[in-house]
Motif scaffolding. Sequence first.
Motif, PDB file in Angstrom:
ATOM      1  N   HIS A 213       0.858  -1.182   0.000  1.00 59.69           N
ATOM      2  CA  HIS A 213       0.000   0.000   0.000  1.00 59.69           C
ATOM      3  C   HIS A 213       0.896   1.234   0.000  1.00 59.69           C
ATOM      4  CE1 HIS A 213      -3.716  -2.281   1.719  1.00 59.69           C
ATOM      5  NE2 HIS A 213      -3.767  -2.175   0.418  1.00 59.69           N
ATOM      6  N   VAL A 214       1.380   1.584  -1.185  1.00 63.33           N
ATOM      7  CA  VAL A 214       2.431   2.600  -1.293  1.00 63.33           C
ATOM      8  C   VAL A 214       1.998   3.988  -0.858  1.00 63.33           C
ATOM      9  CG1 VAL A 214       3.724   1.394  -3.088  1.00 63.33           C
ATOM     10  CG2 VAL A 214       1.825   2.891  -3.742  1.00 63.33           C
ATOM     11  N   MET A 215       0.680   4.261  -0.855  1.00 69.19           N
ATOM     12  CA  MET A 215       0.247   5.620  -0.534  1.00 69.19           C
ATOM     13  C   MET A 215       0.561   6.013   0.905  1.00 69.19           C
ATOM     14  SD  MET A 215      -3.303   6.175  -2.640  1.00 69.19           S
ATOM     15  CE  MET A 215      -3.448   7.844  -2.014  1.00 69.19           C
ATOM     16  N   ARG A 216       0.684   5.046   1.789  1.00 69.05           N
ATOM     17  CA  ARG A 216       1.073   5.347   3.166  1.00 69.05           C
ATOM     18  C   ARG A 216       2.492   5.911   3.238  1.00 69.05           C
ATOM     19  NH1 ARG A 216      -1.172   2.273   7.795  1.00 69.05           N
ATOM     20  NH2 ARG A 216      -3.135   1.291   7.165  1.00 69.05           N
ATOM     21  N   TYR A 217       3.304   5.595   2.240  1.00 66.12           N
ATOM     22  CA  TYR A 217       4.737   5.845   2.344  1.00 66.12           C
ATOM     23  C   TYR A 217       5.236   6.959   1.431  1.00 66.12           C
ATOM     24  CZ  TYR A 217       4.270   1.303   4.587  1.00 66.12           C
ATOM     25  OH  TYR A 217       3.871   0.271   5.405  1.00 66.12           O
ATOM     26  N   THR A 218       4.346   7.638   0.696  1.00 67.77           N
ATOM     27  CA  THR A 218       4.805   8.743  -0.140  1.00 67.77           C
ATOM     28  C   THR A 218       5.127   9.949   0.725  1.00 67.77           C
ATOM     29  OG1 THR A 218       2.573   9.635  -0.474  1.00 67.77           O
ATOM     30  CG2 THR A 218       3.338   7.971  -2.053  1.00 67.77           C
ATOM     31  N   PRO A 219       6.128  10.742   0.359  1.00 72.53           N
ATOM     32  CA  PRO A 219       6.462  11.928   1.152  1.00 72.53           C
ATOM     33  C   PRO A 219       5.284  12.873   1.349  1.00 72.53           C
ATOM     34  CG  PRO A 219       8.231  11.445  -0.384  1.00 72.53           C
ATOM     35  CD  PRO A 219       7.106  10.507  -0.729  1.00 72.53           C
ATOM     36  N   ILE A 220       4.438  13.038   0.321  1.00 74.34           N
ATOM     37  CA  ILE A 220       3.347  14.007   0.460  1.00 74.34           C
ATOM     38  C   ILE A 220       2.272  13.507   1.411  1.00 74.34           C
ATOM     39  CG2 ILE A 220       1.966  13.212  -1.524  1.00 74.34           C
ATOM     40  CD1 ILE A 220       1.573  16.291  -2.115  1.00 74.34           C
ATOM     41  N   ASN A 221       1.982  12.206   1.405  1.00 71.53           N
ATOM     42  CA  ASN A 221       0.973  11.693   2.330  1.00 71.53           C
ATOM     43  C   ASN A 221       1.507  11.577   3.752  1.00 71.53           C
ATOM     44  OD1 ASN A 221      -1.011  11.535   0.384  1.00 71.53           O
ATOM     45  ND2 ASN A 221      -0.509   9.431  -0.180  1.00 71.53           N
ATOM     46  N   GLN A 222       2.804  11.306   3.895  1.00 66.80           N
ATOM     47  CA  GLN A 222       3.402  11.345   5.216  1.00 66.80           C
ATOM     48  C   GLN A 222       3.306  12.758   5.799  1.00 66.80           C
ATOM     49  OE1 GLN A 222       5.337   8.940   7.151  1.00 66.80           O
ATOM     50  NE2 GLN A 222       4.338   7.394   5.871  1.00 66.80           N
ATOM     51  N   LEU A 223       3.468  13.769   4.946  1.00 63.61           N
ATOM     52  CA  LEU A 223       3.341  15.160   5.389  1.00 63.61           C
ATOM     53  C   LEU A 223       1.903  15.461   5.794  1.00 63.61           C
ATOM     54  CD1 LEU A 223       4.422  18.005   5.806  1.00 63.61           C
ATOM     55  CD2 LEU A 223       4.141  18.412   3.336  1.00 63.61           C
ATOM     56  N   VAL A 224       0.927  14.978   5.019  1.00 60.50           N
ATOM     57  CA  VAL A 224      -0.478  15.158   5.369  1.00 60.50           C
ATOM     58  C   VAL A 224      -0.746  14.600   6.766  1.00 60.50           C
ATOM     59  CG1 VAL A 224      -2.821  14.373   4.856  1.00 60.50           C
ATOM     60  CG2 VAL A 224      -1.375  15.214   3.013  1.00 60.50           C
ATOM     61  N   HIS A 225      -0.275  13.400   7.008  1.00 58.92           N
ATOM     62  CA  HIS A 225      -0.503  12.743   8.300  1.00 58.92           C
ATOM     63  C   HIS A 225       0.121  13.548   9.439  1.00 58.92           C
ATOM     64  CE1 HIS A 225      -0.860   9.361  11.160  1.00 58.92           C
ATOM     65  NE2 HIS A 225      -1.773   8.886  10.314  1.00 58.92           N
ATOM     66  N   ARG A 226       1.338  14.071   9.226  1.00 61.47           N
ATOM     67  CA  ARG A 226       2.000  14.869  10.265  1.00 61.47           C
ATOM     68  C   ARG A 226       1.241  16.162  10.549  1.00 61.47           C
ATOM     69  NH1 ARG A 226       6.700  13.470   7.468  1.00 61.47           N
ATOM     70  NH2 ARG A 226       6.882  15.581   6.599  1.00 61.47           N
ATOM     71  N   LEU A 227       0.795  16.830   9.486  1.00 64.76           N
ATOM     72  CA  LEU A 227       0.067  18.084   9.661  1.00 64.76           C
ATOM     73  C   LEU A 227      -1.194  17.874  10.494  1.00 64.76           C
ATOM     74  CD1 LEU A 227       0.339  19.634   6.076  1.00 64.76           C
ATOM     75  CD2 LEU A 227       1.352  20.544   8.177  1.00 64.76           C
ATOM     76  N   ILE A 228      -1.878  16.763  10.266  1.00 65.33           N
ATOM     77  CA  ILE A 228      -3.132  16.523  10.964  1.00 65.33           C
ATOM     78  C   ILE A 228      -2.907  16.048  12.394  1.00 65.33           C
ATOM     79  CG2 ILE A 228      -5.217  15.072  10.999  1.00 65.33           C
ATOM     80  CD1 ILE A 228      -5.015  15.027   7.909  1.00 65.33           C
TER      81      ILE A 228
END
Length: 591
Positions: A213-228
Amino acid sequence: MKKLKSLLPSKSNHKPTTTTQASPPSTHDLPPNKPKSACFLLIGGGSRGAALANAINTATNGVLVSIADPDPGRRLDIGRRYVWGKDNSKKEGQEFAGWREFIEWESARRRRESVSKDGGGDDNGAALSQNQVETEMTEPKSDIVTIDAVIIATPDRTHLEIVAALAPLGLHIMCEKPLATSLTDCLEISRSLGANLRGGEESGHPSLFGIGHVMRYTPINQLVHRLIYEEDAIGDIVAVEHTENVGWWHFAHSYVRGNWRNQATSGPTLLTKSCHDIDFLMWLLCSPTNPDGKQRKPHTPSTVASFGALTHFKRARKPLAAGTATNCLSCPAEDTCHFSAKKIYLDTGLRMGLGGWPVNVVVPEIEDLFDEGGMKRGEEVLLQRLGEDHTADTPKDVREGRQWYGRCVYESDNNVCDDQTVHIAWEDDTVTLEGGESVTRPAKSATFHMTAFADGVCTKRTRILGTKGEIERRGGVLAVCDFRTGQFYEKKPGPSFGGHGGGDYGLMRAFVDGVDAVRNRGMGVHEAQEKFIGCTVEDIVRSHAMVFAAEEARTSNRIVDWGEWWKRNVLEFDTVGTFLEENSGIHIPVK
């Protein structure tokens, strides 16, 4: 004629004996005080396997030491690029004609190791005869690779059999998505891994397990998770809007003409294409929000609804000018059809020098053809492949067993959705923390839209609405609005290298780092699973189960109650015996 760029780079793990610049030592020649890098076996050398091999080689300190694939050409290609190098100096255990051959070899290797240590006795403690001892010890041990973990990149329908057979070996496993093509198979896999789907207990599997499930590991989605969840940029999530643009010609290639065109042989599009999008939403919205970072009971959905169908790629939408033609090369309307295979693969693909995917899916040996006869030879073979077609007399197993990339998109045997929407809702959920304090996790929702009808290939649009702000993905940048200050600002993730927006590299880095932590740093499997992989087997099954629940909602035209559906389809799942015991017939000594 310049050779087409290959899907795979020429870099390999084979290290030259002399070099003009410093380079890391090879896995087999590390300094005595440095831990040995984790060693990996790749099962499946197709395009996806090649991408993961490249990610291991480029983005991690792991080493790909072996390839298992029934196709000699794929084994040779992966082997030369990533395993043994161009000089073809192979070691024992670096090449297998399939996963069964690897298991038999690994079982024998462990028996030899046991004999060497104990001086006799098999894995059940029975004494071996002198002839058996001599036989087991005839092979030299110094030139044999040892494998720590396995990457599975085979066709989706084979995952259950492979994972269930590998699980007793105790090796770490990373399986390409989707986990399986049916809910039953997903649950059988979780059972073979010893997972507990009722929550509250650790998995019984003694090793790491990851999913692609690569979407968990993309830099942009990791940033989304951190922001939230770390920076509280938008408060509590109220709603998420997420779109997966498959791309009009990509959908025609993969889901009308290609491997994933028919639900009976591959699964629904929501599974084969968009299970990682559903997982992304479940990751964002089910994740515990505790400030101490400890894992808590996930906030699970309340209901799911879905709407969608095969809207365009069917005979009823075929242009009248096409008549009875079933293949693009013999179609009178080919020059006016943007789905023309000739335009996609020859005009836009080969002649524009794009090479690689998807041309090399139709003609895997395209680069060799260029070496032999240049562009002319490449065109000849490509057109020959595109001209292949099936008729009413073609046996069903032949028709379904291969891809027909020159077939008219309105005359294919595809039946998967080309446009689909999923709506998932969460209700307020009150949980009690360790100190006795009660915290309510508020209601929220997610809407997902998968469509073939977009120009961008595998592009995403995401908008997250919160109580204190909103985040909107604009290409590779996040636009954030803070309601409290009225300010808009942009957040940029780190650089994204590799496929899937950096997800391939991120996935393999997480898995390799997890294996290394367990292997070389003494970290427990449960801790490494949480710290590096970031999801449990239960999480993996839950996101797949959401796909199947959404499909049930779509096909039955009703809103599905998630809690009742999970209880009925997952918690009450039961069979007599395990898949491994009934089907493998292979006895494997424990490592």
